[in-house]
Enzyme design. Structure first.
Site, mmCIF file in Angstrom:
data_model
loop_
_atom_site.group_PDB
_atom_site.id
_atom_site.type_symbol
_atom_site.label_atom_id
_atom_site.label_comp_id
_atom_site.label_asym_id
_atom_site.label_seq_id
_atom_site.Cartn_x
_atom_site.Cartn_y
_atom_site.Cartn_z
ATOM 1 N N ASP A 107 0.048 5.168 0.919
ATOM 2 C CA ASP A 107 -0.078 6.111 2.045
ATOM 3 C C ASP A 107 -0.167 5.360 3.377
ATOM 4 O O ASP A 107 -1.031 4.507 3.563
ATOM 5 C CB ASP A 107 -1.316 6.993 1.853
ATOM 6 C CG ASP A 107 -1.222 7.851 0.600
ATOM 7 O OD1 ASP A 107 -0.096 8.139 0.155
ATOM 8 O OD2 ASP A 107 -2.279 8.231 0.062
ATOM 9 N N ASP B 137 0.874 -1.172 0.000
ATOM 10 C CA ASP B 137 0.000 0.000 0.000
ATOM 11 C C ASP B 137 0.916 1.229 0.000
ATOM 12 O O ASP B 137 2.084 1.125 0.387
ATOM 13 C CB ASP B 137 -0.879 -0.041 1.263
ATOM 14 C CG ASP B 137 -1.704 1.205 1.432
ATOM 15 O OD1 ASP B 137 -2.258 1.707 0.422
ATOM 16 O OD2 ASP B 137 -1.810 1.685 2.590
ATOM 17 N N CYS C 130 -12.057 -1.534 -9.673
ATOM 18 C CA CYS C 130 -10.714 -1.816 -9.151
ATOM 19 C C CYS C 130 -10.475 -1.285 -7.749
ATOM 20 O O CYS C 130 -9.423 -1.519 -7.163
ATOM 21 C CB CYS C 130 -9.645 -1.299 -10.113
ATOM 22 S SG CYS C 130 -9.674 0.453 -10.500
ATOM 23 N N ARG C 131 -11.428 -0.575 -7.190
ATOM 24 C CA ARG C 131 -11.203 0.024 -5.868
ATOM 25 C C ARG C 131 -11.093 -1.062 -4.788
ATOM 26 O O ARG C 131 -11.872 -1.999 -4.741
ATOM 27 C CB ARG C 131 -12.343 0.990 -5.546
ATOM 28 C CG ARG C 131 -12.096 1.824 -4.305
ATOM 29 C CD ARG C 131 -13.137 2.947 -4.185
ATOM 30 N NE ARG C 131 -13.142 3.530 -2.860
ATOM 31 C CZ ARG C 131 -12.248 4.407 -2.421
ATOM 32 N NH1 ARG C 131 -11.271 4.803 -3.226
ATOM 33 N NH2 ARG C 131 -12.309 4.890 -1.203
ATOM 34 N N LYS C 132 -10.104 -0.905 -3.903
ATOM 35 C CA LYS C 132 -9.947 -1.830 -2.782
ATOM 36 C C LYS C 132 -11.259 -1.894 -1.979
ATOM 37 O O LYS C 132 -11.881 -0.854 -1.786
ATOM 38 C CB LYS C 132 -8.829 -1.353 -1.837
ATOM 39 C CG LYS C 132 -7.449 -1.266 -2.470
ATOM 40 C CD LYS C 132 -6.471 -0.607 -1.488
ATOM 41 C CE LYS C 132 -5.099 -0.430 -2.128
ATOM 42 N NZ LYS C 132 -4.135 0.224 -1.220
ATOM 43 N N GLY D 91 -6.742 13.306 4.287
ATOM 44 C CA GLY D 91 -6.595 14.014 3.012
ATOM 45 C C GLY D 91 -5.763 13.231 2.013
ATOM 46 O O GLY D 91 -5.669 12.011 2.082
ATOM 47 N N CYS E 256 -16.043 2.266 -10.283
ATOM 48 C CA CYS E 256 -15.092 1.398 -10.977
ATOM 49 C C CYS E 256 -15.120 0.012 -10.354
ATOM 50 O O CYS E 256 -15.790 -0.218 -9.351
ATOM 51 C CB CYS E 256 -13.678 1.980 -10.880
ATOM 52 S SG CYS E 256 -12.971 1.833 -9.226
ATOM 53 N N GLN F 43 -6.034 6.344 -5.021
ATOM 54 C CA GLN F 43 -5.802 7.787 -5.104
ATOM 55 C C GLN F 43 -7.052 8.462 -5.655
ATOM 56 O O GLN F 43 -7.075 9.009 -6.758
ATOM 57 C CB GLN F 43 -4.547 8.080 -5.950
ATOM 58 C CG GLN F 43 -3.260 7.548 -5.322
ATOM 59 C CD GLN F 43 -2.971 8.139 -3.943
ATOM 60 O OE1 GLN F 43 -3.287 9.297 -3.678
ATOM 61 N NE2 GLN F 43 -2.380 7.346 -3.035
#
Ligand code: MG
Ligand code: ZN
Length: 180
Positions: free
Chosen positions: A11, A9, A101-103, A21, A99, A55
């Site tokens: 961040d 991962d 593909c988002r976790k 943020g 989408c 992101q």
């Protein structure tokens, strides 16, 4: 021969978490303690290195795709200087709900596996959020390391560290070398 990977991962793992943020420019990107040693160790043991990052700031219009690409190019330069750049970067830049593909979707891991011919059954994921750990489980990646953070842990990881500074020692202890 398919080779195993370490999925990171971004961040809160590769770089210090921006909190709720987003990292909006290179000046706000700060590598986490121990991460240079951790990535180098994984690389030296023969693992592919893959970044899997959400992101959504791009989808929200807070940061451009070009700026995100610039941050990743500079990140890669710094990692390469230590001998451990990512072999592939997968980024979901889409708004939540728009989408596939988002976790915790396994899609980013599966796409990287197809592109790099990865052995997911011997791969690892390092993350700081339930969505990261769940993505690994959904993709058939059995080994997971949670970096404790302000995110409340719900999904069980196979290993846990208090901070990224502990990663090099943990990885040295648990990662088998890759036979090629
Ligand atoms: Mg994170
Ligand atoms: Zn996406």
């Amino acid at each position: 021969m398919p080779r195993p990977a370490i999925f990171f991962d971004r961040d809160g793992v590769i770089n210090l978490s921006p909190g709720e943020g987003y990292v909006l420019n290179w000046e706000a990107f700060h590598f986490s303690d121990g991460i240079m040693a951790a990535t180098k160790l994984c690389k030296d043991l023969g693992y592919a290195l893959v970044l899997v990052t959400s992101q959504q700031g791009v989808g929200k219009g807070l940061i451009s795709q070009q700026t995100l690409d610039d941050i990743h190019a500079r990140m890669q330069q710094e990692l390469a200087a230590q001998g451990a750049a990512f072999d592939r970067i997968e980024a979901c830049t889409h708004l939540s709900g728009t989408c596939t593909c988002r976790k915790p979707s396994p899609e980013m891991i599966l796409d990287a596996a197809a592109a790099l011919d990865l052995d997911l059954g011997n791969s690892w994921l390092i993350g700081d959020h339930d969505r990261d750990i769940q993505m690994a489980i959904n993709a058939g990646v059995p080994h997971t390391i949670r970096v404790l953070s302000h995110h409340q842990p719900g999904v069980a990881a196979t290993h846990t560290v208090e901070s990224t500074a502990e990663l090099p020692a943990l990885l040295k202890g648990v990662l088998p070398g890759v036979v090629s």
